[in-house]
Design an enzyme around this catalytic site. Structure first.
Site, PDB file in Angstrom:
ATOM      1  N   CYS A  23     -69.252  -7.579 -18.274  1.00  0.00           N
ATOM      2  CA  CYS A  23     -67.884  -7.892 -18.706  1.00  0.00           C
ATOM      3  C   CYS A  23     -67.510  -6.836 -19.747  1.00  0.00           C
ATOM      4  CB  CYS A  23     -67.836  -9.261 -19.368  1.00  0.00           C
ATOM      5  SG  CYS A  23     -68.440 -10.579 -18.325  1.00  0.00           S
ATOM      6  N   ARG A  65     -65.484  -2.860 -15.827  1.00  0.00           N
ATOM      7  CA  ARG A  65     -66.720  -3.617 -16.061  1.00  0.00           C
ATOM      8  C   ARG A  65     -66.639  -5.044 -15.525  1.00  0.00           C
ATOM      9  NH1 ARG A  65     -70.142  -1.644 -19.608  1.00  0.00           N
ATOM     10  NH2 ARG A  65     -70.913  -3.728 -20.054  1.00  0.00           N
ATOM     11  N   TRP A  99     -66.513 -10.585 -15.487  1.00  0.00           N
ATOM     12  CA  TRP A  99     -67.134 -10.626 -14.175  1.00  0.00           C
ATOM     13  C   TRP A  99     -67.957 -11.901 -14.186  1.00  0.00           C
ATOM     14  CZ3 TRP A  99     -72.057 -10.854 -12.067  1.00  0.00           C
ATOM     15  CH2 TRP A  99     -72.139 -10.609 -10.683  1.00  0.00           C
ATOM     16  N   GLY A 105     -73.041 -11.109 -20.851  1.00  0.00           N
ATOM     17  CA  GLY A 105     -74.478 -11.369 -20.691  1.00  0.00           C
ATOM     18  C   GLY A 105     -74.678 -12.761 -20.121  1.00  0.00           C
ATOM     19  N   GLU A 165     -69.384  -1.189  -0.235  1.00  0.00           N
ATOM     20  CA  GLU A 165     -68.908  -1.713  -1.528  1.00  0.00           C
ATOM     21  C   GLU A 165     -67.428  -1.460  -1.765  1.00  0.00           C
ATOM     22  OE1 GLU A 165     -70.573  -0.092  -5.113  1.00  0.00           O
ATOM     23  OE2 GLU A 165     -70.983   1.813  -4.164  1.00  0.00           O
TER      24      GLU A 165
HETATM   25  C1  AGP Z   1     -73.123   2.244  -6.799  1.00  0.00           C
HETATM   26  O1  AGP Z   1     -71.970   2.758  -6.164  1.00  0.00           O
HETATM   27  C2  AGP Z   1     -72.945   0.871  -7.342  1.00  0.00           C
HETATM   28  N1  AGP Z   1     -71.794   0.789  -8.161  1.00  0.00           N
HETATM   29  C3  AGP Z   1     -74.196   0.284  -7.955  1.00  0.00           C
HETATM   30  O2  AGP Z   1     -75.137   0.159  -6.909  1.00  0.00           O
HETATM   31  C4  AGP Z   1     -74.870   1.096  -9.095  1.00  0.00           C
HETATM   32  O3  AGP Z   1     -75.395   2.283  -8.580  1.00  0.00           O
HETATM   33  C5  AGP Z   1     -76.025   0.255  -9.655  1.00  0.00           C
HETATM   34  O4  AGP Z   1     -75.470  -0.921 -10.207  1.00  0.00           O
HETATM   35  C6  AGP Z   1     -76.840   0.992 -10.728  1.00  0.00           C
HETATM   36  O5  AGP Z   1     -76.015   1.272 -11.827  1.00  0.00           O
HETATM   37  P1  AGP Z   1     -76.576   2.291 -12.952  1.00  0.00           P
HETATM   38  O6  AGP Z   1     -76.797   3.611 -12.267  1.00  0.00           O
HETATM   39  O7  AGP Z   1     -75.498   2.333 -13.986  1.00  0.00           O
HETATM   40  O8  AGP Z   1     -77.864   1.727 -13.469  1.00  0.00           O
END
Ligand code: AGP
Length: 606
Positions: free
Chosen positions: A2, A27, A74, A101, A486
């Protein structure tokens, strides 16, 4: 995942909160709200829907306040709704809280508080925090919050306002990101730097369990023993425009088009005399003590890690295992001081990935993190950091972060190979030469994006799309499939081409779209056979191959060519058409490309 923002100063807080939430909407965006101290009243306005719904709601309100907190959500506990939106108020209306969180023991705390007469309105875990602060509040908000931290379990970034405390508000974090903006006669909190960058470039990067008391004339930070902590100010030096759309329709297209530049920014400063010169403390003698490498990440970063495995094993001959962070942290991995753990994360805040880093360190492993956000939790807790200089990545679908992660792995693999004596200087010069040419080759692909747009316009109504590849192409197929899913919500699967015939080929029927990646010369003939296998069952095949390989045209219906390069480096090129394909399909379908449903940019909850 969030977004939290807070302000105290002399300006009207409402536009500041809304502007900050706008920068944080990536976010999480299923509901939003603010709490402001409006004279004697702790005024909470919140509603389901995008930030624009809240903005419209506020147009009919006359509010002047100089202190407040805001939140864009979220949902984790409790569906998106007005009552489940943040901020949450305590029963008496004395305390307002915003939270990013998960409070894992919220049910037991909720029962305890209900037994004390507290009345709950929402299904969220967060409401427990507001009630618990009120339960402990005896006039000193800091004391009350410290007591609350002794009771709650889980992850949190919290903003806390008390109705009879107009001179200050509090914030604290554990496992979820939170920064403090230090202004002149005003101070801020935010989940991420872009939210407050237009007001100040001086921030405190909070560590876990550091409690901040913000007043307009200053900020004090305490530990949970109420001992004051002195922290260094971190000065942010990137420009505001890099966090803006810059004339593009979507952040995703802007970030796809930034790739030539950011790949160059990630590679060139780290090459001296045609060899990698990396800012990590892993000498030859250190590497000789390493018996195994783990690469741990989530989502797109995990796919980058799969490319990293291939490169490091092929060039440096060190065994590598790639693991999904949420699996690694719970499977009691065989990790010790002879293990190197490479953590990959764009945000540097992904909860599972951060937990995996901590688990690896607890077991004595050496650590290197490939991270995009400077000063993020993973960056600050890693022994070594190799930053991807991609600049802020706003679109939920990761693009430039992925290709700069690959660039970082190319450098790392060559560095390790040279230190392990597995690569000659001539070989290094050759691969580095190819590396330096990648940005212009990415540019060349982008110059023909209309071909991909044309193909996407023909297939945006597809119901199932398969991505096939072998070797490095298989890892890129996984990434291409994730991109498509996605942002276009079309079901898609990536499959090792050689594996398809062991069952899944049963799903191929007349008209099924198959995207076949065939850039690996040594696997080309096998890939050609796999294309023919699916064609024989009625598939429509879009192939991606290296320029000059016209053989593929005998088998595929449509071919996209990428500029020639060393096949070890091809992934950074092969992914570009797949990023664009996903983008154009999503645009054709009218999807919200930058903020896809159900998702958020940084997954800071388990
Ligand atoms: C990728 O397009 C997604 N948004 C998601 O899978 C992302 O890669 C994953 O949440 C990891 O995020 P990070 O690289 O910030 O750790």
């Amino acid at each position: 995942m969030c977004g939290i923002v807070g302000y105290i100063g002399d300006k009207n807080v409402v536009p500041i909160l809304l502007g900050g939430l706008n920068k944080l909407e990536y976010r999480g965006y299923d509901s939003a709200g603010i709490a402001v101290l409006d004279g004697e009243r702790l005024n909470v306005i919140k509603c389901k829907g995008r930030l624009s719904v809240l903005e419209d709601r506020l147009k009919s309100e006359v509010i002047f306040s100089t202190m407040g907190i805001g939140h864009t959500r979220w949902a984790t506990h409790g569906e998106p709704s007005d009552v489940n939106s943040h901020p949450h108020l305590s029963t008496s209306g004395q305390i307002a809280v915003v939270h990013n969180g998960i409070i894992e023991n919220y049910l037991s705390l909720k029962e305890f508080l209900q037994s004390k007469g507290f009345v709950f309105l929402s299904d969220t875990d967060t409401e427990v925090v507001a009630q618990l602060v009120e339960y402990y509040y005896q006039g000193d908000l800091l004391d009350a919050v410290i007591k609350v931290l002794g009771r709650v379990e889980g992850s949190y970034a919290l903003g806390v306002i008390c109705k009879d405390n107009p001179e200050e508000f509090l914030a604290v974090r554990k496992d979820s990101p939170l920064i403090v903006g230090i202004g002149d006669g005003e101070n801020f909190i935010a989940s991420d730097i872009p939210a407050i960058l237009e007001y100040t470039r001086d921030v405190y990067l909070l560590n876990d369990n550091e409690i901040v008391v913000l007043r307009k004339d200053g900020v004090k930070i305490y530990d949970t023993d109420k001992e004051e902590i002195n922290k260094e100010v971190f000065h942010v030096d990137w420009d505001v425009s890099s966090a803006e759309k810059g004339g593009y329709e979507h952040f995703m297209m802007k970030e796809i088009c930034e790739q030539p530049k950011v790949i160059k920014d990630t590679i060139n400063p780290r090459i001296k005399n045609s060899e990698p010169e990396l800012e990590i403390n892993l000498r030859k003698e250190d590497l000789n003590k390493i018996e195994k490498i783990f690469i741990v990440a989530c989502g797109t970063a995990y796919h980058a890690g799969m490319v990293g495995k291939y490169l490091i094993e092929k060039l440096a001959r060190i065994p590598v295992e790639v693991d999904i962070a949420s699996e690694f942290r719970y499977r009691n991995p065989v990790v010790d001081q002879k293990t190197l753990v490479i953590i990959v994360s764009q945000s540097g805040e992904t909860a599972d990935t951060l937990a995996a880093l901590r688990e690896a360190k607890r077991r004595g492993a050496r650590t290197v993190s490939i991270v995009n956000v400077v000063g993020s939790s993973i960056a600050r807790e890693s022994e070594n950091v190799l930053y991807t200089w991609a600049g802020p990545e706003i679109a939920v679908a990761s693009t430039k972060a992925y290709t700069t992660q690959l660039a970082a792995f190319y450098l790392l693999a060559v560095d390790f190979a040279l230190k392990k004596g597995q690569m000659s200087e001539e070989e290094s010069k050759s691969i580095i030469g190819h590396l330096r040419q990648l940005p212009e080759k990415v540019e060349a692909i982008l110059e023909h994006m209309e071909k991909i747009q044309y193909f996407a316009a023909q297939h945006y109504n597809a119901k199932d799309i398969f991505f096939l590849g072998r070797g490095l192409d298989y890892t890129v197929a996984l990434e291409g499939s994730l991109k498509l899913k996605e942002i276009s919500y079309i079901h898609s699967e990536a499959y090792a081409a050689g594996e398809l015939k062991h069952g899944t080929i049963a799903l191929i029927e007349k008209g099924t779209l198959v995207i076949a990646l065939a850039t690996q010369e040594h696997l080309f003939d096998k890939m050609l056979s796999n294309i023919k296998e699916v064609k024989a069952r009625g598939a429509v095949v879009l192939a991606v191959a290296q320029e000059g390989n016209t053989e593929i045209e005998k088998a595929a219906d449509f071919v996209l060519y990428t500029p020639n390069t060393d096949e070890l480096l091809s992934s950074i090129l092969t992914v570009i058409p797949l990023q664009l394909f996903a983008y154009y399909v999503a645009v054709e379908k009218g999807c919200d490309v930058d903020k896809p449903r159900n998702l958020a940019k940084s997954v800071t909850v388990e």
